[in-house]
Motif scaffolding. Structure first.
Motif, short mmCIF file in Angstrom:
data_model
loop_
_atom_site.label_atom_id
_atom_site.label_comp_id
_atom_site.label_asym_id
_atom_site.label_seq_id
_atom_site.Cartn_x
_atom_site.Cartn_y
_atom_site.Cartn_z
N ASN A 143 40.19 45.15 37.81
CA ASN A 143 40.18 45.42 36.37
C ASN A 143 41.04 44.40 35.62
N LYS A 147 39.74 41.87 32.73
CA LYS A 147 40.39 41.89 31.42
C LYS A 147 40.88 40.50 31.03
N LYS A 154 32.43 43.35 35.53
CA LYS A 154 33.29 44.48 35.85
C LYS A 154 32.68 45.23 37.03
#
Length: 209
Positions: A143, A147, A154
């Motif tokens: 994650n 980000k 993802k």
């Protein structure tokens, strides 16, 4: 000259390890552990209160080392690299893996206890707990990479769980199949390459290693 408390405790620990390896946690006998150590049950209870106390004394250091190793998968341990998908980073990961493999072979009997003889003890769910921790750390890192645009895709939780489980199970197989050290190093290298190339593809990276 009377035997020191440290010597008595050491004899009890060795006797307990032998008893657990032969009979498992549930089948092990405290009387047998004491007798094989040449110690009275009264003296034994001055050092260990019950079977679980013996078992934990044997396996807790290996559990702590395993926790420290799987914790290297969290995002905090990836911050020192400009690109966590770099060859430099992969080389560091391989070195850490090799260090852990050496530790496993230095403590092979202890990992055998944890993975095959622990039913009924405090640590009977060791494998599941380590897998859960490793999955959590991997999820955090994946994650974080998404980000920060290190990856372009993802990855969902179940896929991360599959990846983490595959890695943990690979190490478990080393113990349950009693692999030679040489074979285990080659085997884990194969697993690393398999998961690494798949991971790079899933994350949308064009990088090859």
């Amino acid at each position: 000259m009377s035997e020191s408390a440290a010597e008595t405790k050491s004899k009890l620990i060795e006797s307990a390890k032998k008893e657990f390896l032969e009979k498992g946690f549930m089948g092990a006998s405290l009387r047998t552990i004491a007798a094989n150590a040449g110690v009275t049950t009264g003296a034994m209870y001055r050092h260990f209160k019950d079977k679980d106390d013996f078992f934990c004394a044997l396996v807790d250091p290996a559990i702590e080392t395993t926790i420290q190793t799987v914790s290297l998968a969290d995002s905090a341990h990836h911050l020192d690299f400009g690109n966590p998908l770099s060859q430099e980073h992969f080389d560091v990961e391989s070195k850490e893996t090799n260090n852990f493999l050496n530790y496993i072979y230095d403590n092979f009997d202890i990992f055998t206890l944890l993975l095959t003889k622990a039913s009924g003890s405090t640590h009977e769910h060791f494998q599941e707990e380590i897998c859960e921790l490793y999955t959590k750390n991997c999820e955090q890192t994946f994650n974080w990479m998404y980000k920060n645009k290190i990856s372009t895709k993802k990855i969902d939780k179940m896929t991360i769980h599959f990846i983490a489980s595959t890695v943990i199970n690979a190490f478990v197989e080393i113990i349950t199949h009693k692999m030679s050290k040489k074979a285990a190093f080659q085997y884990i290298q194969n697993i690393e390459e398999y998961t690494r190339f798949g991971m790079l593809h899933m994350m949308g990276s064009s990088q090859t290693v």
